[in-house]
Each structure stands twice: as C-alpha cells, then as structure tokens.
Design a protein around this motif. Structure first.
Motif, PDB file in Angstrom:
ATOM      1  N   LEU A   1     -90.909 -37.686 -41.044  1.00  0.00           N
ATOM      2  CA  LEU A   1     -91.721 -38.696 -41.737  1.00  0.00           C
ATOM      3  C   LEU A   1     -90.866 -39.597 -42.616  1.00  0.00           C
ATOM      4  N   GLN A   2     -89.779 -39.072 -43.164  1.00  0.00           N
ATOM      5  CA  GLN A   2     -88.923 -39.867 -44.044  1.00  0.00           C
ATOM      6  C   GLN A   2     -87.960 -40.753 -43.279  1.00  0.00           C
ATOM      7  N   LYS A   3     -87.421 -40.231 -42.148  1.00  0.00           N
ATOM      8  CA  LYS A   3     -86.357 -40.948 -41.448  1.00  0.00           C
ATOM      9  C   LYS A   3     -86.869 -41.908 -40.390  1.00  0.00           C
ATOM     10  N   GLY A   4     -88.075 -41.691 -39.858  1.00  0.00           N
ATOM     11  CA  GLY A   4     -88.650 -42.659 -38.935  1.00  0.00           C
ATOM     12  C   GLY A   4     -88.345 -42.398 -37.477  1.00  0.00           C
ATOM     13  N   ALA A   5     -88.176 -43.495 -36.712  1.00  0.00           N
ATOM     14  CA  ALA A   5     -88.176 -43.451 -35.245  1.00  0.00           C
ATOM     15  C   ALA A   5     -87.075 -42.578 -34.663  1.00  0.00           C
ATOM     16  N   GLY A   6     -85.861 -42.637 -35.249  1.00  0.00           N
ATOM     17  CA  GLY A   6     -84.760 -41.854 -34.700  1.00  0.00           C
ATOM     18  C   GLY A   6     -85.050 -40.366 -34.706  1.00  0.00           C
ATOM     19  N   SER A   7     -85.613 -39.889 -35.808  1.00  0.00           N
ATOM     20  CA  SER A   7     -85.940 -38.470 -35.896  1.00  0.00           C
ATOM     21  C   SER A   7     -87.141 -38.118 -35.041  1.00  0.00           C
ATOM     22  N   GLN A   8     -88.046 -39.076 -34.847  1.00  0.00           N
ATOM     23  CA  GLN A   8     -89.217 -38.811 -34.013  1.00  0.00           C
ATOM     24  C   GLN A   8     -88.807 -38.528 -32.571  1.00  0.00           C
ATOM     25  N   ARG A   9     -87.794 -39.244 -32.085  1.00  0.00           N
ATOM     26  CA  ARG A   9     -87.303 -38.970 -30.730  1.00  0.00           C
ATOM     27  C   ARG A   9     -86.675 -37.582 -30.666  1.00  0.00           C
ATOM     28  N   THR A  10     -85.948 -37.207 -31.723  1.00  0.00           N
ATOM     29  CA  THR A  10     -85.357 -35.863 -31.762  1.00  0.00           C
ATOM     30  C   THR A  10     -86.437 -34.801 -31.859  1.00  0.00           C
ATOM     31  N   PHE A  11     -87.521 -35.115 -32.574  1.00  0.00           N
ATOM     32  CA  PHE A  11     -88.608 -34.162 -32.754  1.00  0.00           C
ATOM     33  C   PHE A  11     -89.287 -33.837 -31.422  1.00  0.00           C
ATOM     34  N   ALA A  12     -89.162 -34.719 -30.448  1.00  0.00           N
ATOM     35  CA  ALA A  12     -89.763 -34.475 -29.131  1.00  0.00           C
ATOM     36  C   ALA A  12     -89.220 -33.198 -28.502  1.00  0.00           C
ATOM     37  N   THR A  13     -87.964 -32.810 -28.857  1.00  0.00           N
ATOM     38  CA  THR A  13     -87.396 -31.572 -28.311  1.00  0.00           C
ATOM     39  C   THR A  13     -88.076 -30.336 -28.903  1.00  0.00           C
ATOM     40  N   CYS A  14     -88.835 -30.526 -29.992  1.00  0.00           N
ATOM     41  CA  CYS A  14     -89.501 -29.392 -30.643  1.00  0.00           C
ATOM     42  C   CYS A  14     -90.875 -29.095 -30.045  1.00  0.00           C
ATOM     43  N   ILE A  15     -91.441 -30.045 -29.303  1.00  0.00           N
ATOM     44  CA  ILE A  15     -92.806 -29.885 -28.803  1.00  0.00           C
ATOM     45  C   ILE A  15     -92.918 -28.675 -27.874  1.00  0.00           C
ATOM     46  N   SER A  16     -91.938 -28.517 -26.982  1.00  0.00           N
ATOM     47  CA  SER A  16     -91.961 -27.372 -26.066  1.00  0.00           C
ATOM     48  C   SER A  16     -91.906 -26.061 -26.841  1.00  0.00           C
ATOM     49  N   HIS A  17     -91.027 -26.027 -27.834  1.00  0.00           N
ATOM     50  CA  HIS A  17     -90.875 -24.814 -28.645  1.00  0.00           C
ATOM     51  C   HIS A  17     -92.166 -24.504 -29.397  1.00  0.00           C
ATOM     52  N   LEU A  18     -92.805 -25.508 -29.968  1.00  0.00           N
ATOM     53  CA  LEU A  18     -94.060 -25.301 -30.693  1.00  0.00           C
ATOM     54  C   LEU A  18     -95.162 -24.804 -29.773  1.00  0.00           C
ATOM     55  N   THR A  19     -95.196 -25.302 -28.543  1.00  0.00           N
ATOM     56  CA  THR A  19     -96.205 -24.860 -27.577  1.00  0.00           C
ATOM     57  C   THR A  19     -96.027 -23.379 -27.255  1.00  0.00           C
ATOM     58  N   VAL A  20     -94.778 -22.967 -27.016  1.00  0.00           N
ATOM     59  CA  VAL A  20     -94.492 -21.562 -26.710  1.00  0.00           C
ATOM     60  C   VAL A  20     -94.821 -20.672 -27.907  1.00  0.00           C
ATOM     61  N   VAL A  21     -94.453 -21.106 -29.102  1.00  0.00           N
ATOM     62  CA  VAL A  21     -94.735 -20.333 -30.327  1.00  0.00           C
ATOM     63  C   VAL A  21     -96.236 -20.152 -30.515  1.00  0.00           C
ATOM     64  N   SER A  22     -97.005 -21.217 -30.279  1.00  0.00           N
ATOM     65  CA  SER A  22     -98.464 -21.149 -30.454  1.00  0.00           C
ATOM     66  C   SER A  22     -99.091 -20.148 -29.495  1.00  0.00           C
ATOM     67  N   LEU A  23     -98.656 -20.164 -28.229  1.00  0.00           N
ATOM     68  CA  LEU A  23     -99.197 -19.234 -27.244  1.00  0.00           C
ATOM     69  C   LEU A  23     -98.831 -17.792 -27.582  1.00  0.00           C
ATOM     70  N   PHE A  24     -97.562 -17.561 -27.866  1.00  0.00           N
ATOM     71  CA  PHE A  24     -97.053 -16.207 -28.060  1.00  0.00           C
ATOM     72  C   PHE A  24     -97.610 -15.575 -29.335  1.00  0.00           C
ATOM     73  N   PHE A  25     -97.478 -16.273 -30.452  1.00  0.00           N
ATOM     74  CA  PHE A  25     -97.924 -15.712 -31.727  1.00  0.00           C
ATOM     75  C   PHE A  25     -99.441 -15.738 -31.864  1.00  0.00           C
ATOM     76  N   GLY A  26    -100.096 -16.746 -31.295  1.00  0.00           N
ATOM     77  CA  GLY A  26    -101.552 -16.851 -31.410  1.00  0.00           C
ATOM     78  C   GLY A  26    -102.272 -15.697 -30.748  1.00  0.00           C
ATOM     79  N   ALA A  27    -101.948 -15.436 -29.483  1.00  0.00           N
ATOM     80  CA  ALA A  27    -102.602 -14.339 -28.763  1.00  0.00           C
ATOM     81  C   ALA A  27    -102.230 -12.987 -29.363  1.00  0.00           C
ATOM     82  N   GLY A  28    -100.949 -12.810 -29.737  1.00  0.00           N
ATOM     83  CA  GLY A  28    -100.518 -11.544 -30.324  1.00  0.00           C
ATOM     84  C   GLY A  28    -101.209 -11.261 -31.648  1.00  0.00           C
TER      85      GLY A  28
END
Length: 313
Positions: free
Chosen positions: A232-259
């Motif tokens: 939120l502070q750095k803007g567009a450059g970090s937002q593109r980097t944040f895209a690499t986190c979406i897959s990880h967040l999806t896996v974390v949500s599935l694994f920890f949520g059901a468990g």
C-alpha cells in the motif's frame, strides 16, 4: 479379583482398529476407488513436475522455488500416508488397520503436516523479505539461510509428531476398537481412548500440535500484515511483486482453514460426514491443488513448463 485388576484388564491397547469409511455400498466403493486413484495419480505427477522444473531450470533456483520444490515433495509424502490405504479399503468390506499401523500413520501424517505448516511459514517469511527489504534480500535469504529454514521445517514436524505418537501409543482403550473416520487421525483416536490420565495426554498432544500449527499461522499472518502495508505504501511496483503471494495465500487458506475446522470445532454425531469431507480436503485435495495453483498463478513456472515442452518437441 479386585476392581483395580478388572479396570487394568479393560484398559488395554487393541491389536486392530476398525475404520468406518464412507459407505459399505459396492457402487460407492468402486466410485471412490476410481476417484482416489485419479487423485493420487494427478497429485504425484503434478508435484513431480514442479520438483523436476525447480531442479532443471536455472531460473527457478531462487529460494522461493527451492521452498516450492520441498513443498511438492512434502505433498507427495503427505498424500501417500493416507491415499494408498484408502484405495485398499475401497476394495474391502471390513476396513481394518493394526495398532502399530495406526500409530505409524499418525506419526507420518503429523510429521508431514507439521513440516508443511512450518514450510508455508518459511515461504511467507521469504515473500516478506523480498517485498519489504528488497535491497537486503540476497544477503538475508542466502542459500545457507534457505537450507536452515527447510531443515527447521522438517525437524520441527518430526520431533513434534514423534512425541505425539509416543503418547498415543500409551493411551488405554476400553474395549472399543472403532475409529469413526477414513484413516487414523489424532482427534478420532483420542475419542476412542479412556483413562483417568487420558485428558492430560490429550492436552499435551493438542499443545504440541497447536504450537506447530498456530505458531506457523501467526508467522504467516504477521508476514502478510507487513507485506500488505508495504504494498500500500510503495504502489505499483510492489503490487506486481505481491502477485507472487496469491498462490501461497490460496494454499494457506485451504490447508489451515480445513484443518482448523476439524481440530478446533467441537465434534458431534451430526458432523461425522462433514469431518470426513474436510479431512479429504486438507489431506488429499490440497496436495492435489498445490501444483495446479502454483502453475496457473505463476508466470515463471508456466514459462518453465513451456520451455520444457518446447525442448521435448
């Protein structure tokens, strides 16, 4: 015979457990067998593909993909603890597992599950350093640091599961050898045990499991709080980097949520089918989806797949 000796005879460890499974109907069993076979095949092939790409493609030799390669290996091991046994049970009307086999399944299930929790936390920490401290990232996340985090993940899962399996081996049972579940899992084994000391054993085992799971989840949560603030502070450059986190967040949500639902929500007779479905979600479906999620959401993995296919052609 004294009441104490009678109680001692009744409190013992059975040589065999019965697993309830989903259904005894032949058509349902055949359908489940086909489904489990397909799921296991896709899980092994998909995760082997990720491991092979990480190993062969020099562009995927960064810490993030090293963690991903270990996660894929863990997913193969994790699904192999339960799926082969489920496949065998789908052919049998009487689903049984020995006491030693049950403890072995619990040990490896907790070992690979705990190691995956810690590895997901390490992946979140890696993304935190890459986004919040990009200039210092190569020094902070060196190859040595990456190996240390992988080793900590494996050792913490192994140590915690070893203690829990040891405590489970000393749980007494009151003649009942029925486990109302698809496979041997700690909450359902604890339900079948009975002893004045059983609550203490249960508390100890839940504390150990909770330390790994909740500790990992809190590390992931703190990492992403800092990541989102930086984006939120750095803007567009970090937002593109944040895209690499979406897959990880999806896996974390599935694994920890059901468990969390299975281990933290109180169980009732009306939720037995739901417990089994949720167990399939985090024990079988998540290892199946991980390579698909990372392949579809990650441009570098997709590029590596295209290069590999082009090389073959």
């Amino acid at each position: 015979m004294t009441p104490e000796s009678l109680q001692q005879r009744n409190l013992s460890s059975p040589t065999m457990f019965l697993l309830s499974g989903f259904s005894s109907a032949h058509r349902v069993q055949v359908t489940l067998c086909l489904c489990f076979s397909l799921v296991y095949l896709v899980t092994v092939l998909g995760n082997l593909l990720i491991m092979t790409l990480v190993w062969l493609d020099k562009h995927l030799h960064s810490p993030m993909y090293t963690f991903l390669g270990h996660l894929s290996f863990l997913d193969i091991c994790y699904s192999s603890v339960t799926l082969p046994k489920l496949l065998g049970d789908s052919f049998s009307l009487k689903r049984t597992i020995s006491f030693v086999g049950c403890l072995t399944q619990i040990y490896f299930f907790l070992c690979f599950g705990g190691s995956e929790c810690m590895l997901l936390a390490a992946m979140a920490y890696d993304r935190y350093l890459a986004i919040c401290h990009p200039l210092h990232y190569p020094a902070l996340m060196s190859k040595k640091m990456c190996r240390c985090l992988v080793a900590i993940s494996w050792l913490s899962g192994s140590f915690s599961s070893l203690i829990q399996a040891f405590l489970a081996a000393h749980l007494p049972f009151c003649g009942s050898n029925m486990i109302d579940h698809l496979f041997c899992e700690m909450p359902f084994l604890l339900k079948a045990s009975c002893s004045p000391n059983a609550p203490l054993n249960k508390v100890t085992m839940y504390v150990l499991a909770g330390t790994i799971a909740m500790g990992s989840f809190l590390l992931i949560l703190v990492s992403y709080v800092h990541i989102i603030r930086a984006v939120l502070q750095k803007g567009a450059g970090s937002q593109r980097t944040f895209a690499t986190c979406i897959s990880h967040l999806t896996v974390v949500s599935l694994f920890f949520g059901a468990g969390a639902i299975v281990y933290l929500v109180p169980h009732s007779s009306s939720s037995k089918k739901l417990d089994k479905v949720l167990a399939l979600l985090y024990a079988i479906v998540t290892p199946l989806l991980n390579p698909i999620i990372y392949s579809l959401r990650n441009s570098e993995v997709k590029q590596a797949i295209r290069k590999a296919l082009h090389r073959e052609v």
